[in-house]
Design a protein around this motif. Structure first.
Motif, mmCIF file in Angstrom:
data_model
loop_
_atom_site.group_PDB
_atom_site.id
_atom_site.type_symbol
_atom_site.label_atom_id
_atom_site.label_comp_id
_atom_site.label_asym_id
_atom_site.label_seq_id
_atom_site.Cartn_x
_atom_site.Cartn_y
_atom_site.Cartn_z
ATOM 1 N N ILE A 207 0.953 -1.284 -0.068
ATOM 2 C CA ILE A 207 -0.127 0.090 0.140
ATOM 3 C C ILE A 207 0.759 0.985 -0.032
ATOM 4 C CG2 ILE A 207 -1.723 1.454 1.330
ATOM 5 C CD1 ILE A 207 -2.868 -1.460 2.419
ATOM 6 N N GLU A 208 1.868 1.200 0.874
ATOM 7 C CA GLU A 208 2.703 2.382 1.003
ATOM 8 C C GLU A 208 3.663 2.494 -0.215
ATOM 9 O OE1 GLU A 208 3.985 5.971 2.405
ATOM 10 O OE2 GLU A 208 2.642 4.526 3.502
ATOM 11 N N LEU A 209 3.967 1.848 -0.768
ATOM 12 C CA LEU A 209 4.661 1.884 -2.332
ATOM 13 C C LEU A 209 3.892 2.132 -3.273
ATOM 14 C CD1 LEU A 209 7.649 -0.031 -3.350
ATOM 15 C CD2 LEU A 209 6.058 0.330 -5.047
ATOM 16 N N LYS B 170 -7.584 1.475 2.631
ATOM 17 C CA LYS B 170 -6.233 2.114 2.732
ATOM 18 C C LYS B 170 -5.820 2.717 1.292
ATOM 19 C CE LYS B 170 -5.204 -0.293 7.045
ATOM 20 N NZ LYS B 170 -4.253 -1.060 7.579
ATOM 21 N N LEU B 171 -5.712 1.712 0.478
ATOM 22 C CA LEU B 171 -5.247 2.175 -0.860
ATOM 23 C C LEU B 171 -6.317 3.088 -1.542
ATOM 24 C CD1 LEU B 171 -2.783 1.602 -2.581
ATOM 25 C CD2 LEU B 171 -3.665 -0.477 -3.742
ATOM 26 N N CYS C 35 -7.603 9.006 -3.213
ATOM 27 C CA CYS C 35 -8.416 10.000 -3.152
ATOM 28 C C CYS C 35 -7.429 11.195 -2.672
ATOM 29 C CB CYS C 35 -9.353 9.828 -1.971
ATOM 30 S SG CYS C 35 -10.674 11.046 -1.535
ATOM 31 N N GLY C 36 -6.560 10.906 -1.900
ATOM 32 C CA GLY C 36 -5.543 11.985 -1.434
ATOM 33 C C GLY C 36 -5.741 12.835 -0.221
ATOM 34 N N GLY C 37 -6.974 12.729 0.213
ATOM 35 C CA GLY C 37 -7.028 13.531 1.466
ATOM 36 C C GLY C 37 -8.618 13.994 1.499
ATOM 37 N N SER C 38 -9.153 14.521 2.713
ATOM 38 C CA SER C 38 -10.447 14.941 2.830
ATOM 39 C C SER C 38 -10.662 16.413 2.524
ATOM 40 C CB SER C 38 -10.874 14.408 4.525
ATOM 41 O OG SER C 38 -12.085 14.852 4.894
#
Length: 511
Positions: A230-232, A501-502, A507-510
Motif C-alpha cells: 500500500i505504501e509503495l 487504505k489504498l 483519494c488524496g485527502g479529505s
C-alpha cells in the motif's frame, strides 16, 4: 468674392502598418494560448517547483528556441515582424509552417489559413492534464488553444451569417427574434482550476529496481506485508508504477502480476492490479469485461467512451484489437443494438471535433435541429441527436445546450429523458452530463457506486484509478458540493481493510 470650398479627402490608414499590428496581436494570442502537444514529462512532478513553465529535474532539457523562449525571443518587439532575434523558432521550438513565416508586403504578416492546428492530446499522462478528459479535453483542466475558425462552411468568428446562409436562425422557432439571442452568452465552460488537478504525483528519486525489491520482500515468506505494498503503490505515479512489471521480471524472472494475484485477494487484489496497468490498457480491459462479462455493463461503456479524448480512444482501440483479436467496434456491435449501438460506435471512433472556438450561429442552428428532432416532432429523430452530440466539440456543445435552454425553456437533459428511454436515454444523458461538467459526472457515478445495499466496487476502482492523475481534486470538490460530505468520508464509510487504505491514498485527502 466667391468662397472656395476646400476638398476633404478621407484617407484609409496605411494598410501595411495595420496588418503589422494585427499580425503581431494575432501572433501573441495564438502562440501564448497553444499547448505543446504530445510529450509527457520524462521525470519529475508536474507542475514544476517554481515558475509557470519550468520543469522539474529529469524533464526534457530546454532546447534552443524552445517554449518558453529565452530572453530576447518573446514577446515580439513592437514595430517589426518577425522580431529581429530569435524568431522564427529555432530547433526544438514550435515547428514552422511550410516555407517559414513570409512577411506580407509592407512588413505585415499574412493570416494563415486556419491558424495554428489545435493541440492534440497526447498519450497519458498529459502535460498538463487538461480540462474535460484524460487526454486534454477542455472542461476539467486547463483550456487549450484551438484553431481560430468556425465549423466548415460557417462564417468566421465575429461575423454574422449572410441572409441566404443555409439553415440560418429561423424567426419562426420559439425564443428567437430574427436570429438575435434572447439571453446572455454563457461562459465558455465550467469553472476551470488551473494547474495539476490529480492527487497522485511522482515520488522523488523513485527507482524501479529498489521498488520491486520492496514488493518482493512484501510477498516472500509466510504471509504478505500488505502495508508495504500500500505504501509503495500509494506513493507512485502511474508512469512510475507501470515499469515495475518489467523491472520485476528482469530482476526475479517472474511475473509481478501473477505473484500479486497469488498473494492478494478480493477487491484489494483488483485495485492493485488496476494500478499496475497503463491507463489505456486499463480502459481496454474494462471495456472487454463490460462487453464479455455476465451481461453487458452499458454504464461502463458509456462512461469510458464519453469521457476520454480522441487520442486515448484511438489508443484504446489499438490495444483492444491487439489484446483480444477483435476490433472494439465489432465487439460493441455484436453486444448492443439499435440507437444505443450507434451512439457507442460513433463515440468509439475517437473523432470528435476538438477545436476551442465556438461559432454562435452554428450553435443556434444545432439547438434548432435538436428541438426539431425531439420536442417539436411526433416521435424522436435519435440520429440527429447522435450526429450532434458525438461529433461537435465540447465548447460548442456547451453553447448549444445554452441556446437550447434559451429557445424552448427546457434543459436538454430533460428533453432527452422525455423523448427517449432505456440504454439510449441513459447513454445520451451521460454524454450531456460529461460535456457540461466532467468532474460532477464522475462525482455522481461514485456516489451511485457507494449508495444503497452493496458497493459497485468495479466502478469505484475504475474511477478512482483512472481519474487520480486527471481531475480527482475537482471530483472531490463536486462530491462535497453535491452530497454535503467529502469523498474521503464516503469511501471510509463504505469500504474496509487494505482495500480502503489504498483507495484513500488515491483519494488524496479529505475536504
Amino acid at each position: 468674392m466667391d468662397r472656395v470650398t476646400p476638398t476633404v479627402t478621407h484617407r484609409r490608414p496605411p494598410l501595411p502598418h495595420f496588418q503589422s499590428i494585427l499580425a503581431t496581436s494575432n501572433h501573441h494570442i495564438t502562440v501564448s494560448e497553444m499547448s505543446y502537444p504530445g510529450y509527457p514529462p520524462a521525470g519529475g512532478s508536474y507542475p514544476s517547483a517554481s515558475g509557470p513553465y519550468q520543469q522539474a529535474p529529469g524533464g526534457y532539457p530546454p532546447q534552443p528556441g524552445a517554449y518558453p523562449p529565452q530572453g530576447g525571443y518573446y514577446p515580439p518587439q513592437p514595430g517589426a515582424f518577425p522580431p529581429g532575434a530569435g524568431y522564427p523558432p529555432q530547433a526544438g521550438g514550435y515547428p514552422p509552417q511550410a516555407g517559414g513565416y513570409p512577411a506580407a508586403p509592407g512588413g505585415g504578416f499574412p493570416p494563415q489559413a486556419g491558424g495554428y492546428p489545435a493541440a492534440q492530446p497526447g498519450t497519458y499522462p498529459n502535460m498538463p492534464p487538461a480540462a474535460g478528459g484524460w487526454g486534454g479535453q477542455p472542461g476539467f483542466g486547463a483550456p487549450g488553444g484551438g484553431m481560430p475558425q468556425g465549423y466548415p462552411g460557417g462564417p468566421a468568428p465575429g461575423q454574422q451569417p449572410m441572409p441566404a446562409y443555409p439553415g440560418a436562425p429561423n424567426p419562426s422557432m420559439p425564443g428567437y427574434g430574427g436570429g438575435v439571442p434572447t439571453g446572455p452568452t454563457p461562459p465558455a465552460g465550467p469553472a476551470i482550476n488551473k494547474g495539476y488537478r490529480g492527487t497522485m504525483k511522482d515520488f522523488p528519486g523513485a527507482d524501479p529496481l529498489r521498488d520491486v525489491e520492496v514488493l518482493r520482500k512484501a510477498m516472500k515468506g509466510f504471509g504478505t506485508n500488505e502495508s508495504a505494498i500500500i505504501e509503495l503503490l500509494g506513493s507512485r505515479s502511474i508512469k512510475q508504477r507501470v515499469p515495475l512489471k518489467a523491472a520485476y521480471k528482469t530482476t526475479y524472472g517472474k511475473d509481478l502480476m501473477s505473484d500479486l494475484k497469488s498473494e492478494l485477494t478480493g477487491n484489494f487484489e483488483n485495485l492493485v492490479v488496476a494500478m499496475l496497468k497503463s491507463p489505456t490498457q486499463f480502459d481496454a480491459s474494462e471495456l472487454r469485461e463490460a462487453i464479455s462479462g455476465a451481461g453487458t455493463d452499458e454504464a461502463c461503456l458509456i462512461e469510458i467512451l464519453s469521457s476520454r479524448g480522441n487520442a486515448e480512444i484511438q489508443e484504446v482501440t489499438k490495444i483492444y484489437k491487439a489484446e483480444y483479436g477483435k476490433s472494439l467496434e465489432d465487439a460493441i456491435s455484436s453486444d448492443t443494438s439499435g440507437h444505443f449501438r450507434r451512439l457507442l460506435v460513433s463515440l468509439s471512433q475517437g473523432n470528435r471535433d476538438e477545436r476551442e472556438t465556438v461559432d454562435i450561429s452554428l450553435a443556434k442552428q444545432d439547438a434548432q435541429k435538436l428541438y426539431a428532432a425531439g420536442e417539436n416532432k411526433v416521435g424522436t429523430d435519435e440520429s440527429q441527436f447522435n450526429a450532434i452530440l458525438c461529433a461537435r466539440s465540447k465548447p460548442h456543445l456547451r453553447q448549444v445546450f445554452h441556446e437550447y435552454q434559451q429557445m424552448c425553456g427546457k434543459d436538454i437533459e430533460k428533453s432527452i429523458c422525455g423523448e427517449m428511454s432505456g440504454n439510449v436515454e441513459s447513454g445520451m444523458v451521460a454524454v450531456v452530463k460529461c460535456i457540461k461538467n466532467t468532474p460532477a459526472y464522475f462525482a455522481e457515478r461514485l456516489h451511485k457506486a457507494m449508495q444503497g445495499a452493496g458497493t459497485k466496487d468495479r466502478t469505484l476502482i475504475r474511477i478512482m484509478v483512472s481519474r487520480s492523475e486527471v481531475d480527482m481534486l475537482d471530483i472531490r470538490q463536486e462530491y462535497l458540493r453535491l452530497y454535503g460530505k467529502s469523498l474521503y468520508t464516503a469511501i471510509s464509510g463504505d469500504t474496509s481493510g487494505d482495500y480502503k487504505k489504498l483507495l484513500l491514498k488515491l483519494c488524496g485527502g479529505s475536504d
